[in-house]
Scaffold this active site. Structure first.
Site, mmCIF file in Angstrom:
data_model
loop_
_atom_site.group_PDB
_atom_site.id
_atom_site.type_symbol
_atom_site.label_atom_id
_atom_site.label_comp_id
_atom_site.label_asym_id
_atom_site.label_seq_id
_atom_site.Cartn_x
_atom_site.Cartn_y
_atom_site.Cartn_z
ATOM 1 N N ARG A 1 0.821 -1.212 0.000
ATOM 2 C CA ARG A 1 0.000 0.000 0.000
ATOM 3 C C ARG A 1 0.858 1.267 0.000
ATOM 4 O O ARG A 1 0.420 2.336 -0.389
ATOM 5 C CB ARG A 1 -0.948 0.012 1.205
ATOM 6 C CG ARG A 1 -1.964 -1.105 1.194
ATOM 7 C CD ARG A 1 -2.787 -1.102 -0.105
ATOM 8 N NE ARG A 1 -3.808 -2.127 -0.110
ATOM 9 C CZ ARG A 1 -3.653 -3.364 -0.594
ATOM 10 N NH1 ARG A 1 -2.500 -3.743 -1.124
ATOM 11 N NH2 ARG A 1 -4.639 -4.221 -0.559
ATOM 12 N N ASN B 1 13.860 18.476 25.773
ATOM 13 C CA ASN B 1 14.605 19.622 26.301
ATOM 14 C C ASN B 1 15.503 20.256 25.245
ATOM 15 O O ASN B 1 15.986 19.575 24.332
ATOM 16 C CB ASN B 1 15.431 19.183 27.522
ATOM 17 C CG ASN B 1 16.518 18.209 27.141
ATOM 18 O OD1 ASN B 1 17.616 18.610 26.773
ATOM 19 N ND2 ASN B 1 16.220 16.916 27.186
ATOM 20 N N PHE B 2 15.684 21.577 25.413
ATOM 21 C CA PHE B 2 16.461 22.325 24.427
ATOM 22 C C PHE B 2 17.951 22.075 24.537
ATOM 23 O O PHE B 2 18.681 22.234 23.560
ATOM 24 C CB PHE B 2 16.120 23.819 24.502
ATOM 25 C CG PHE B 2 15.174 24.216 23.405
ATOM 26 C CD1 PHE B 2 15.655 24.728 22.211
ATOM 27 C CD2 PHE B 2 13.818 24.006 23.540
ATOM 28 C CE1 PHE B 2 14.791 25.037 21.172
ATOM 29 C CE2 PHE B 2 12.936 24.312 22.512
ATOM 30 C CZ PHE B 2 13.426 24.831 21.323
ATOM 31 N N GLU B 3 18.411 21.685 25.700
ATOM 32 C CA GLU B 3 19.836 21.397 25.855
ATOM 33 C C GLU B 3 20.260 20.295 24.872
ATOM 34 O O GLU B 3 21.249 20.418 24.148
ATOM 35 C CB GLU B 3 20.083 20.951 27.295
ATOM 36 C CG GLU B 3 21.543 20.843 27.656
ATOM 37 C CD GLU B 3 21.734 20.329 29.086
ATOM 38 O OE1 GLU B 3 20.747 19.924 29.732
ATOM 39 O OE2 GLU B 3 22.884 20.338 29.530
ATOM 40 N N CYS C 1 5.563 19.038 29.852
ATOM 41 C CA CYS C 1 4.435 18.124 30.052
ATOM 42 C C CYS C 1 4.079 18.036 31.525
ATOM 43 O O CYS C 1 2.948 17.733 31.886
ATOM 44 C CB CYS C 1 4.786 16.734 29.548
ATOM 45 S SG CYS C 1 5.277 16.729 27.853
ATOM 46 N N ALA D 1 6.830 10.159 24.214
ATOM 47 C CA ALA D 1 5.616 10.171 23.397
ATOM 48 C C ALA D 1 5.933 10.371 21.922
ATOM 49 O O ALA D 1 5.570 9.538 21.083
ATOM 50 C CB ALA D 1 4.693 11.281 23.902
ATOM 51 N N CYS E 1 18.996 26.482 10.554
ATOM 52 C CA CYS E 1 19.164 25.464 11.595
ATOM 53 C C CYS E 1 18.361 25.896 12.826
ATOM 54 O O CYS E 1 17.761 26.975 12.833
ATOM 55 C CB CYS E 1 20.647 25.239 11.913
ATOM 56 S SG CYS E 1 21.396 26.457 13.010
ATOM 57 N N ASP F 1 17.531 6.392 24.473
ATOM 58 C CA ASP F 1 16.717 6.981 25.542
ATOM 59 C C ASP F 1 17.341 6.661 26.893
ATOM 60 O O ASP F 1 17.879 5.575 27.102
ATOM 61 C CB ASP F 1 15.280 6.449 25.487
ATOM 62 C CG ASP F 1 14.360 7.254 26.406
ATOM 63 O OD1 ASP F 1 13.661 8.151 25.894
ATOM 64 O OD2 ASP F 1 14.366 7.014 27.632
#
Ligand SMILES: [Zn+2]
Length: 356
Positions: free
Chosen positions: A25, A144-146, A200, A52, A184, A73
């Site tokens: 498909r 996180n932005f770090e 969250c 998530a 970027c 992770d």
């Protein structure tokens, strides 16, 4: 064909289903085709952070037949994750399974024809080159932005494409970063954006905001892996939406910002690890200790901790409860200590019960 022969033939076909059709498909879809599917089969993607968004991204790309997925992770599954982290189930939460391991297990069950690697590690400057080695595309499943600035520095330095994705509340945002061809992350956000300090933990999150942002990012990933950085319909904007208020916005991101620290000056401060604390907060009344890289003997430590609180372990994590704290220890010595945001308290607990 006799009745019996037909029955036997049905039985045989039930025993050995025809797997050659599994992507039919997708092959039928004009943007992929047989050649596109072949390209996906030899492509690789890393998913950094498998909460998530990472779960949804990994699930979509695994089912689409991306040949190699590397899931990175640092965390373990808890009941609070199940509302939105689609690769995990109640057993994973009951066992406190590392998310990377649980995700890889689930993906192997849903597509055994692709390769999936689980890396239970915190992506940091000292291991990023090893963890992202040989990867065609990096997908952001972090919170996180770090870490995002670290990925951005690495991607710009090595000229590897990556896709930024974030979701909180009912809001989602995503950006394709193709070094040399688009802006970027540091072009658009020279510093951590203020609006995104919501997490969250403070604002909650709708699972539908997650799946929408992951859907968009996974589709951009398919475009890139099939047609490369010049893919004609690859989006060159920062796209954001709010599913609850119906707001939607796009900011042009086709051009680099003159003087950008990362892609202009090539000043990779995050890759160099400057100013990075040894202990970072996970943002939910927890402290992570990852400065001590040394293997831990879970069975021995389990015995030793029996006298001090409740303790249990499996091959992947050791959990130790001593009111009001909960310590989760990984085999390489990294720990997440819940019940405090005070790094000194966490350090002293670690020193007392694990060793300094
Ligand atoms: Zn830039």
């Amino acid at each position: 064909m006799t009745c019996l022969a037909r029955e036997q033939s049905l039985e045989n076909s039930a025993a050995t289903p025809d797997w050659s059709d599994r992507y039919s498909r997708q092959v039928l879809f004009y943007g992929i085709g047989a050649e596109g599917q072949r390209k996906l089969g030899v492509a690789s993607a890393a998913i950094v952070g498998c909460g998530a968004t990472g779960s949804a991204l990994a699930g979509l790309l695994a089912r689409a037949g991306v040949g190699k997925l590397r899931i990175i992770d640092r965390d373990y599954v808890e009941p609070i994750n199940l509302q939105r982290q689609s690769l995990f189930d109640e057993n994973d939460a009951a066992e406190s399974m590392p998310k990377a391991v649980a995700a890889a297990r689930k993906i192997k069950a849903l597509n055994s024809s692709i390769e999936v690697e689980a890396k239970v590690e915190d992506l940091v400057p000292s291991n990023i080159k090893v963890l992202l080695e040989g990867i065609n595309l990096i997908l952001d499943g972090t919170d996180n932005f770090e870490t995002r600035y670290l990925i951005n520095d690495y991607a710009v330095d090595r000229s590897v494409a990556w896709i930024y994705s974030a979701a909180v509340g009912s809001y989602g945002v995503t950006l394709n970063v193709v070094p040399g061809r688009t802006a970027c992350l540091a072009c658009i956000f020279p510093d951590s954006p203020r609006g995104m300090v919501e997490t969250c933990e403070t604002s909650g999150i709708l699972n539908s905001a997650v799946t929408l942002v992951a859907s968009i990012a996974a589709t951009e990933a398919l475009k890139f892996l099939v047609a490369g950085p010049e893919a004609p319909t690859l989006r060159r904007t920062l796209l954001s939406f709010d599913l609850w208020t119906n707001d939607r916005a796009e900011i042009a991101a086709a051009k680099r910002r003159p003087g950008c620290r990362a892609c202009g000056e090539r000043d990779f401060v995050h890759l160099a690890g400057e100013g990075r604390p040894h202990i970072t907060l996970c943002g939910r009344n927890s402290v992570q200790i990852h400065e001590r890289q040394r293997p831990i003997d879970f069975a021995e430590l389990d015995r030793r901790l029996q006298a001090h609180g409740r303790v249990r372990h499996n091959d992947y994590v050791l959990k130790f409860w001593r009111d009001p704290y909960e310590m989760t220890l990984f085999p390489d010595g990294r720990a997440i200590i819940k019940g405090t945001t005070d790094t000194a308290v966490a350090r002293s607990l670690y020193a007392r019960y694990v060793g300094s």
